[in-house]
Design a protein around this motif. Structure first.
Motif, PDB file in Angstrom:
ATOM      1  N   ASP A 270      44.600  74.206   1.312  1.00  0.00           N
ATOM      2  CA  ASP A 270      44.488  72.576   1.713  1.00  0.00           C
ATOM      3  C   ASP A 270      44.562  72.717   3.648  1.00  0.00           C
ATOM      4  O   ASP A 270      45.467  73.325   3.596  1.00  0.00           O
ATOM      5  N   GLU A 271      43.573  71.695   4.430  1.00  0.00           N
ATOM      6  CA  GLU A 271      43.431  71.455   5.383  1.00  0.00           C
ATOM      7  C   GLU A 271      44.594  70.391   5.578  1.00  0.00           C
ATOM      8  O   GLU A 271      44.705  69.703   5.323  1.00  0.00           O
ATOM      9  N   LEU A 272      45.254  70.955   6.887  1.00  0.00           N
ATOM     10  CA  LEU A 272      46.033  70.411   7.450  1.00  0.00           C
ATOM     11  C   LEU A 272      45.438  68.856   8.318  1.00  0.00           C
ATOM     12  O   LEU A 272      44.874  68.752   9.077  1.00  0.00           O
ATOM     13  N   GLU A 331      31.534  57.852   5.101  1.00  0.00           N
ATOM     14  CA  GLU A 331      32.861  57.315   3.688  1.00  0.00           C
ATOM     15  C   GLU A 331      33.985  58.418   4.348  1.00  0.00           C
ATOM     16  O   GLU A 331      34.121  59.111   5.067  1.00  0.00           O
ATOM     17  N   VAL A 332      35.028  58.132   3.615  1.00  0.00           N
ATOM     18  CA  VAL A 332      36.263  58.761   3.901  1.00  0.00           C
ATOM     19  C   VAL A 332      36.041  60.272   3.697  1.00  0.00           C
ATOM     20  O   VAL A 332      35.557  60.677   2.910  1.00  0.00           O
ATOM     21  N   PRO A 333      36.507  60.933   4.572  1.00  0.00           N
ATOM     22  CA  PRO A 333      36.204  62.406   4.185  1.00  0.00           C
ATOM     23  C   PRO A 333      37.577  62.791   3.208  1.00  0.00           C
ATOM     24  O   PRO A 333      38.149  62.715   3.080  1.00  0.00           O
ATOM     25  N   ALA A 334      35.991  63.894   2.757  1.00  0.00           N
ATOM     26  CA  ALA A 334      36.735  64.550   2.052  1.00  0.00           C
ATOM     27  C   ALA A 334      37.866  64.975   1.556  1.00  0.00           C
ATOM     28  O   ALA A 334      38.652  64.689   0.392  1.00  0.00           O
ATOM     29  N   VAL A 335      38.445  65.912   2.639  1.00  0.00           N
ATOM     30  CA  VAL A 335      40.577  66.157   3.041  1.00  0.00           C
ATOM     31  C   VAL A 335      41.025  64.637   2.715  1.00  0.00           C
ATOM     32  O   VAL A 335      42.598  65.563   2.366  1.00  0.00           O
ATOM     33  N   ILE A 336      40.785  63.998   3.336  1.00  0.00           N
ATOM     34  CA  ILE A 336      41.811  62.538   2.982  1.00  0.00           C
ATOM     35  C   ILE A 336      41.318  62.317   1.972  1.00  0.00           C
ATOM     36  O   ILE A 336      42.785  61.747   1.403  1.00  0.00           O
ATOM     37  N   GLN A 337      40.313  62.468   1.627  1.00  0.00           N
ATOM     38  CA  GLN A 337      40.679  60.961  -0.033  1.00  0.00           C
ATOM     39  C   GLN A 337      41.032  61.996  -0.904  1.00  0.00           C
ATOM     40  O   GLN A 337      41.725  61.442  -1.958  1.00  0.00           O
ATOM     41  N   LYS A 338      41.372  63.141  -0.748  1.00  0.00           N
ATOM     42  CA  LYS A 338      42.209  64.347  -1.337  1.00  0.00           C
ATOM     43  C   LYS A 338      43.810  64.178  -1.119  1.00  0.00           C
ATOM     44  O   LYS A 338      44.520  63.849  -2.770  1.00  0.00           O
ATOM     45  N   ARG A 339      43.919  63.817  -0.271  1.00  0.00           N
ATOM     46  CA  ARG A 339      44.877  63.590  -0.417  1.00  0.00           C
ATOM     47  C   ARG A 339      45.674  62.550  -0.339  1.00  0.00           C
ATOM     48  O   ARG A 339      46.856  62.402  -1.182  1.00  0.00           O
ATOM     49  N   ILE A 340      45.099  61.431   0.203  1.00  0.00           N
ATOM     50  CA  ILE A 340      45.443  60.082  -0.569  1.00  0.00           C
ATOM     51  C   ILE A 340      45.031  60.065  -2.051  1.00  0.00           C
ATOM     52  O   ILE A 340      46.008  59.381  -2.365  1.00  0.00           O
ATOM     53  N   ASN A 341      44.782  60.530  -3.016  1.00  0.00           N
ATOM     54  CA  ASN A 341      44.676  60.385  -4.090  1.00  0.00           C
ATOM     55  C   ASN A 341      45.462  61.052  -5.088  1.00  0.00           C
ATOM     56  O   ASN A 341      46.690  60.851  -5.498  1.00  0.00           O
ATOM     57  N   ARG A 342      46.168  62.285  -3.897  1.00  0.00           N
ATOM     58  CA  ARG A 342      47.420  62.691  -4.856  1.00  0.00           C
ATOM     59  C   ARG A 342      48.596  61.687  -4.620  1.00  0.00           C
ATOM     60  O   ARG A 342      49.903  61.883  -4.771  1.00  0.00           O
ATOM     61  N   PHE A 343      48.398  61.039  -3.534  1.00  0.00           N
ATOM     62  CA  PHE A 343      49.819  60.470  -2.370  1.00  0.00           C
ATOM     63  C   PHE A 343      50.049  58.711  -3.674  1.00  0.00           C
ATOM     64  O   PHE A 343      51.005  58.678  -4.429  1.00  0.00           O
ATOM     65  N   LEU A 344      48.780  58.114  -4.254  1.00  0.00           N
ATOM     66  CA  LEU A 344      48.902  57.671  -5.373  1.00  0.00           C
ATOM     67  C   LEU A 344      49.141  57.562  -6.349  1.00  0.00           C
ATOM     68  O   LEU A 344      50.159  57.521  -6.656  1.00  0.00           O
ATOM     69  N   GLU A 345      48.296  59.314  -6.512  1.00  0.00           N
ATOM     70  CA  GLU A 345      48.919  59.237  -8.588  1.00  0.00           C
ATOM     71  C   GLU A 345      50.390  59.531  -8.288  1.00  0.00           C
ATOM     72  O   GLU A 345      51.385  59.449  -9.401  1.00  0.00           O
ATOM     73  N   ALA A 346      51.279  60.556  -7.253  1.00  0.00           N
ATOM     74  CA  ALA A 346      52.409  60.860  -7.202  1.00  0.00           C
ATOM     75  C   ALA A 346      53.232  59.668  -7.124  1.00  0.00           C
ATOM     76  O   ALA A 346      54.644  59.006  -7.730  1.00  0.00           O
ATOM     77  N   GLU A 347      53.009  58.313  -5.979  1.00  0.00           N
ATOM     78  CA  GLU A 347      53.713  57.016  -5.995  1.00  0.00           C
ATOM     79  C   GLU A 347      53.332  55.526  -7.118  1.00  0.00           C
ATOM     80  O   GLU A 347      54.120  54.937  -7.580  1.00  0.00           O
ATOM     81  N   GLY A 348      52.076  56.407  -8.545  1.00  0.00           N
ATOM     82  CA  GLY A 348      52.658  55.630  -9.333  1.00  0.00           C
ATOM     83  C   GLY A 348      51.243  54.298  -8.663  1.00  0.00           C
ATOM     84  O   GLY A 348      50.945  53.509  -9.735  1.00  0.00           O
TER      85      GLY A 348
END
Length: 353
Positions: A270-272, A331-348
């Motif tokens: 994953d890209e930081l 659009e939101v860069p894919a690397v950021i969107q991926k991280r946002i999606n994981r964050f939202l999933e973790a936060e419910g």
């Protein structure tokens, strides 16, 4: 009867320094309804805490000064109030929960007496006995066990989380309608942070307070906020409902903040994501969009003309030329969107319900 508690219009605050005039807050606008929570987020130096202190009229003058705007509390501009009048407003109408409870509390005075003092400042008629009883009730309300015993102890006898609960009890002493929390969980470990956030949500539900939560922790935002104001270089660059900000961010700076969130699911492939560069010098703010130098999607206009605040939806606004009808679609860069999606999933999901 209006449910609007606070309205900030074109607030401008600066500080005189040897190097020049620092324009710390540059035209901030937002509203807050009764019982609502607004999170103000951004990097260090973005103007979050200056805005919070400005709302309490705690900007030291000099070197600070209010250069313009209005802070309307229940329709009354508190910038027109005298310092004596503000003494009655602070604590009673607006109260603040500071970042470091050890500096917010007097180490030489028992915690119970500090709460009693806060009660009696705003209620001259209450007896000492009644104030002590109320102070013990407040200690109990904020989750401190054995409140009668704890009432007689000094701040150093409390843990960091318990000291922060005492600070919250003091803030609640005069039953204010607006609580301003300036990074109240930063000095605490993750478990205690979660407890303090839950406590504030319970207090709000019980007392119907409005809360302004100053933070850089987007996990906190997802758990407590109704609305979010993203600050950069003394300005609000994106503003809207919490779900809009997390699920449909529009400003590249907001993308950067969301993409920089810690993620336990990341792997070596994953890209930081980081935001390049550093915030501008507010002694001489850049012409155009203050974020242009750090924005990989900046256009020529970003360097010459400041963007307006574009309306995305009824409860969502963003200050970026990327929303101009003639701008290229980014659009939101894919690397950021991926991280946002994981964050939202973790936060419910980004909601405080």
């Amino acid at each position: 009867m209006s449910d609007l508690l606070l309205e900030v219009k074109d607030l401008r605050v600066s500080f005189k320094t040897y190097a020049g005039l620092v324009q710390a807050v540059r035209g901030v606008n937002f509203t807050l309804k009764k019982g609502e929570t607004l999170a103000i987020v951004g990097e260090s130096g973005s103007g979050k805490s200056v805005t919070a202190n400005a709302l309490m009229r705690l900007i030291p003058q000099p070197p600070g000064q209010y250069d313009g705007g209005e802070i309307l509390l229940n329709g009354v501009n508190i910038l027109d109030k005298t310092e004596d009048e503000m003494t009655g407003i602070r604590g009673k109408d607006i109260a603040m929960i500071f970042q470091d409870p050890m500096t917010a509390l007097n180490p030489t005075i028992r915690v119970g007496n500090q709460i009693v003092e806060a009660i009696r400042i705003h209620d001259k008629k209450i007896s000492r006995e009644a104030a002590e009883k109320r102070a013990i009730e407040l200690l109990d309300e904020v989750g401190i066990p054995m409140p009668e015993k704890r009432f007689k102890q000094y701040p150093h006898e409390f843990s960091g989380g318990m000291r922060q609960r005492v600070v919250i009890a003091i803030a609640l002493a005069a039953e204010p309608k607006l609580l301003i929390a300036d990074e109240p969980t930063t000095a605490l470990d993750v478990t205690i942070q979660a407890q303090i956030i839950e406590l504030m949500k319970e207090i709000q539900k019980k007392n119907e307070n409005s809360i302004i939560f100053i933070t850089h922790d987007l996990g906190v935002v997802a758990n407590i906020a109704d609305k979010v104001a993203v600050m950069y270089a003394g300005q609000i660059v994106e503003y809207g409902d919490v779900n809009e900000i997390f699920y449909n961010p529009k400003h590249p700076y907001t993308w950067g903040l969301l993409g920089s969130m810690p993620d336990l699911e990341s792997n070596d492939q994953d890209e930081l994501y980081t935001i390049p560069g550093a915030p501008p010098n507010l002694i001489s703010p850049p012409k155009g969009d203050a974020f242009a130098a750090r924005n990989r999607y900046a256009m020529a206009i970003d360097y010459v003309k400041e963007p307006p605040m574009y309306k995305v939806k009824e409860n969502h606004y963003a200050k970026t030329w990327l929303l101009h009808p003639d701008s290229p679609k980014v659009e939101v860069p894919a690397v950021i969107q991926k991280r946002i999606n994981r964050f939202l999933e973790a936060e419910g999901g980004a909601t405080n319900d």
